[in-house]
Design a protein around this motif. Structure first.
Motif, PDB file in Angstrom:
ATOM      1  N   GLU A 174      -7.253   3.620  10.677  1.00  0.00           N
ATOM      2  CA  GLU A 174      -7.845   2.418  10.081  1.00  0.00           C
ATOM      3  C   GLU A 174      -7.595   2.366   8.576  1.00  0.00           C
ATOM      4  O   GLU A 174      -7.329   1.302   8.011  1.00  0.00           O
ATOM      5  CB  GLU A 174      -9.342   2.378  10.384  1.00  0.00           C
ATOM      6  CG  GLU A 174      -9.646   2.166  11.868  1.00  0.00           C
ATOM      7  CD  GLU A 174     -11.118   2.321  12.188  1.00  0.00           C
ATOM      8  OE1 GLU A 174     -11.836   2.943  11.370  1.00  0.00           O
ATOM      9  OE2 GLU A 174     -11.547   1.827  13.254  1.00  0.00           O
ATOM     10  N   GLN A 175      -7.670   3.531   7.916  1.00  0.00           N
ATOM     11  CA  GLN A 175      -7.438   3.583   6.476  1.00  0.00           C
ATOM     12  C   GLN A 175      -5.973   3.305   6.146  1.00  0.00           C
ATOM     13  O   GLN A 175      -5.665   2.633   5.145  1.00  0.00           O
ATOM     14  CB  GLN A 175      -7.875   4.941   5.926  1.00  0.00           C
ATOM     15  CG  GLN A 175      -9.375   5.158   5.969  1.00  0.00           C
ATOM     16  CD  GLN A 175      -9.771   6.590   5.624  1.00  0.00           C
ATOM     17  OE1 GLN A 175      -8.914   7.468   5.520  1.00  0.00           O
ATOM     18  NE2 GLN A 175     -11.055   6.820   5.453  1.00  0.00           N
ATOM     19  N   TRP A 176      -5.071   3.823   6.963  1.00  0.00           N
ATOM     20  CA  TRP A 176      -3.641   3.556   6.743  1.00  0.00           C
ATOM     21  C   TRP A 176      -3.359   2.068   6.907  1.00  0.00           C
ATOM     22  O   TRP A 176      -2.634   1.473   6.108  1.00  0.00           O
ATOM     23  CB  TRP A 176      -2.796   4.387   7.706  1.00  0.00           C
ATOM     24  CG  TRP A 176      -1.317   4.296   7.444  1.00  0.00           C
ATOM     25  CD1 TRP A 176      -0.703   4.303   6.219  1.00  0.00           C
ATOM     26  CD2 TRP A 176      -0.276   4.196   8.410  1.00  0.00           C
ATOM     27  NE1 TRP A 176       0.665   4.215   6.367  1.00  0.00           N
ATOM     28  CE2 TRP A 176       0.954   4.147   7.700  1.00  0.00           C
ATOM     29  CE3 TRP A 176      -0.254   4.157   9.805  1.00  0.00           C
ATOM     30  CZ2 TRP A 176       2.188   4.062   8.344  1.00  0.00           C
ATOM     31  CZ3 TRP A 176       0.980   4.071  10.455  1.00  0.00           C
ATOM     32  CH2 TRP A 176       2.181   4.016   9.739  1.00  0.00           C
ATOM     33  N   ARG A 177      -3.948   1.491   7.958  1.00  0.00           N
ATOM     34  CA  ARG A 177      -3.752   0.059   8.178  1.00  0.00           C
ATOM     35  C   ARG A 177      -4.258  -0.744   6.978  1.00  0.00           C
ATOM     36  O   ARG A 177      -3.586  -1.685   6.519  1.00  0.00           O
ATOM     37  CB  ARG A 177      -4.473  -0.393   9.446  1.00  0.00           C
ATOM     38  CG  ARG A 177      -4.310  -1.878   9.726  1.00  0.00           C
ATOM     39  CD  ARG A 177      -4.885  -2.251  11.065  1.00  0.00           C
ATOM     40  NE  ARG A 177      -6.330  -2.041  11.122  1.00  0.00           N
ATOM     41  CZ  ARG A 177      -7.051  -2.212  12.224  1.00  0.00           C
ATOM     42  NH1 ARG A 177      -6.455  -2.579  13.350  1.00  0.00           N
ATOM     43  NH2 ARG A 177      -8.348  -2.008  12.201  1.00  0.00           N
ATOM     44  N   ALA A 178      -5.410  -0.369   6.459  1.00  0.00           N
ATOM     45  CA  ALA A 178      -5.956  -1.072   5.304  1.00  0.00           C
ATOM     46  C   ALA A 178      -5.031  -0.954   4.090  1.00  0.00           C
ATOM     47  O   ALA A 178      -4.829  -1.921   3.346  1.00  0.00           O
ATOM     48  CB  ALA A 178      -7.340  -0.523   4.961  1.00  0.00           C
ATOM     49  N   SER A 179      -4.436   0.217   3.909  1.00  0.00           N
ATOM     50  CA  SER A 179      -3.540   0.406   2.769  1.00  0.00           C
ATOM     51  C   SER A 179      -2.271  -0.416   2.932  1.00  0.00           C
ATOM     52  O   SER A 179      -1.730  -0.938   1.941  1.00  0.00           O
ATOM     53  CB  SER A 179      -3.191   1.881   2.604  1.00  0.00           C
ATOM     54  OG  SER A 179      -2.288   2.327   3.604  1.00  0.00           O
ATOM     55  N   LEU A 180      -1.789  -0.551   4.157  1.00  0.00           N
ATOM     56  CA  LEU A 180      -0.601  -1.370   4.411  1.00  0.00           C
ATOM     57  C   LEU A 180      -0.893  -2.838   4.141  1.00  0.00           C
ATOM     58  O   LEU A 180      -0.067  -3.558   3.561  1.00  0.00           O
ATOM     59  CB  LEU A 180      -0.131  -1.186   5.859  1.00  0.00           C
ATOM     60  CG  LEU A 180       0.402   0.205   6.235  1.00  0.00           C
ATOM     61  CD1 LEU A 180       0.638   0.293   7.741  1.00  0.00           C
ATOM     62  CD2 LEU A 180       1.701   0.507   5.479  1.00  0.00           C
ATOM     63  N   LEU A 181      -2.072  -3.284   4.551  1.00  0.00           N
ATOM     64  CA  LEU A 181      -2.456  -4.674   4.316  1.00  0.00           C
ATOM     65  C   LEU A 181      -2.652  -4.946   2.828  1.00  0.00           C
ATOM     66  O   LEU A 181      -2.333  -6.032   2.339  1.00  0.00           O
ATOM     67  CB  LEU A 181      -3.735  -5.003   5.088  1.00  0.00           C
ATOM     68  CG  LEU A 181      -3.604  -5.027   6.620  1.00  0.00           C
ATOM     69  CD1 LEU A 181      -4.973  -5.157   7.260  1.00  0.00           C
ATOM     70  CD2 LEU A 181      -2.700  -6.168   7.069  1.00  0.00           C
ATOM     71  N   ASP A 182      -3.153  -3.948   2.113  1.00  0.00           N
ATOM     72  CA  ASP A 182      -3.386  -4.119   0.681  1.00  0.00           C
ATOM     73  C   ASP A 182      -2.093  -4.337  -0.091  1.00  0.00           C
ATOM     74  O   ASP A 182      -2.101  -4.932  -1.174  1.00  0.00           O
ATOM     75  CB  ASP A 182      -4.114  -2.899   0.107  1.00  0.00           C
ATOM     76  CG  ASP A 182      -5.590  -2.874   0.503  1.00  0.00           C
ATOM     77  OD1 ASP A 182      -6.101  -3.918   0.941  1.00  0.00           O
ATOM     78  OD2 ASP A 182      -6.214  -1.798   0.387  1.00  0.00           O
ATOM     79  N   GLN A 183      -0.980  -3.870   0.455  1.00  0.00           N
ATOM     80  CA  GLN A 183       0.301  -4.053  -0.218  1.00  0.00           C
ATOM     81  C   GLN A 183       0.661  -5.534  -0.312  1.00  0.00           C
ATOM     82  O   GLN A 183       1.353  -5.964  -1.235  1.00  0.00           O
ATOM     83  CB  GLN A 183       1.410  -3.301   0.520  1.00  0.00           C
ATOM     84  CG  GLN A 183       1.248  -1.794   0.508  1.00  0.00           C
ATOM     85  CD  GLN A 183       2.299  -1.105   1.358  1.00  0.00           C
ATOM     86  OE1 GLN A 183       3.342  -1.687   1.687  1.00  0.00           O
ATOM     87  NE2 GLN A 183       2.036   0.132   1.733  1.00  0.00           N
TER      88      GLN A 183
END
Length: 344
Positions: free
Chosen positions: A93-102
């Motif tokens: 979930e944290q990785w997904r959030a970081s990808l979306l933040d890009q």
């Protein structure tokens, strides 16, 4: 004393390096890459095995490397970052959030990245049984992001775009850029299929040339119905493609490395077709199908030649050389692209 108490109350990092598995000596079998390599080896077992497509091997290897790099960036030890045993739902979930933040990746792409890690974990569970996520895949139940699907006509080449790319290809000396757009435009082949062509795939029957799309030589195709024989369109022959094939004589026609990104970059940067919605490679399949529809080609012939064949269409087309004239007649219905657009 206060400093000691504060230190003891600090929350551990959110990564899982403190888990027992992460503290154990590194074992390549449990790394993302190790699991991908093992899956590739498993699929190659047996005399008539269907090999794991190299494009898929590269995809899953890249996804594992991306996830491991992200874990490393968060302070996880290098050996633990690549250890697939330590993946948690929270991390995903944290990785997904970081990808979306890009803010640069489409939701569909983000979904694919996470699904790839989940698939690698599932392969690992099949290989290592109780030694690997015995409680189940930690990414099970992770809901996918919603995304808007573009209509196929948005991804497809328009006639003027197609002509622009084909004319740009005429000015190229590098063989992938010179010939792959023309081959895909007049066959509807997937770019990966066209990139695997060999000189030996071409044959004559009834005075006409054909190419064979097959898995011979341990090449990979998307589905069983993707095996087919396609007549060479008169415009492709007139362009000189068969002379190029004959000059190669034997072996692969094109360099196989990075065909998809290479051709996409060329279409955007050199040919100058920058429309965001266009799919530079896959758009040719839709474009060829549009040409077939414009010519009122029978659906069964179109589906067979593009590798979308059903059992019914395979009964009608391409099962023996007796049926090849029917395919030739259908292909000859397709208009010359440059003439269709008024170009010379």
């Amino acid at each position: 004393m206060n400093g000691t108490r504060c230190g003891s109350l600090r929350s551990p990092p959110t990564f899982v390096a403190t888990r027992k598995a992460a503290a154990e000596p590194a074992d390549a079998r449990f790394s993302f890459q190790g699991i991908v390599d093992a899956e590739k080896a498993r699929r190659a077992l047996g005399r008539d095995a269907k090999p794991f497509p190299e494009s898929s091997v590269r995809k899953y290897s890249k996804r594992g490397q991306e996830f491991a790099a992200w874990r490393l960036s968060r302070g996880m030890p290098k050996t633990a970052a690549s250890d697939a045993r330590t993946v948690t739902r929270e991390e995903a979930e944290q990785w997904r959030a970081s990808l979306l933040d890009q803010g640069t990746l489409a939701n569909r792409t983000v979904n694919d990245k996470l699904a790839s890690i989940s698939t690698i974990i599932e392969w690992g569970r099949g290989m290592h049984r109780g030694d690997f996520h015995p409680g189940g895949n930690p990414m099970d139940g992770l809901r996918k992001l919603d995304f808007r699907v573009l209509d196929s006509d948005a991804r497809t080449y328009g006639i003027e775009e197609a002509i622009t790319v084909l004319e740009a290809a005429r000015r190229e000396a590098e063989v992938r850029r010179r010939w792959l757009p023309w081959v895909c435009a007049y066959t509807g082949m997937r770019i990966e299929e066209a990139g695997q062509l060999k000189a030996e795939d071409f044959f004559q029957a009834g005075g006409r040339w054909f190419l064979t799309v097959s898995t011979s030589g341990r090449r990979s195709l998307k589905t069983a119905s993707s095996q087919r024989r396609i007549p060479i369109h008169p415009s492709l022959e007139a362009e000189g493609f068969l002379k190029f094939v004959q000059a190669v004589g034997k072996g692969r026609l094109f360099l196989s490395n990075r065909i998809q990104p290479h051709m996409s970059e060329w279409v955007r940067e050199t040919a100058g077709v920058k429309r965001k919605e266009l799919s530079p490679n896959h758009g040719w399949r839709h474009f060829f199908e549009d040409l077939c529809a414009l010519a009122n080609m029978p659906d069964a012939a179109r589906d067979y030649m593009t590798g979308r064949a059903t059992g019914k269409s395979r009964d009608l087309y391409g099962r023996s050389e007796v049926m090849l004239p029917g395919l030739t007649k259908a292909m000859d219905m397709v208009a010359d692209i440059l003439q269709l657009g008024g170009a010379k």
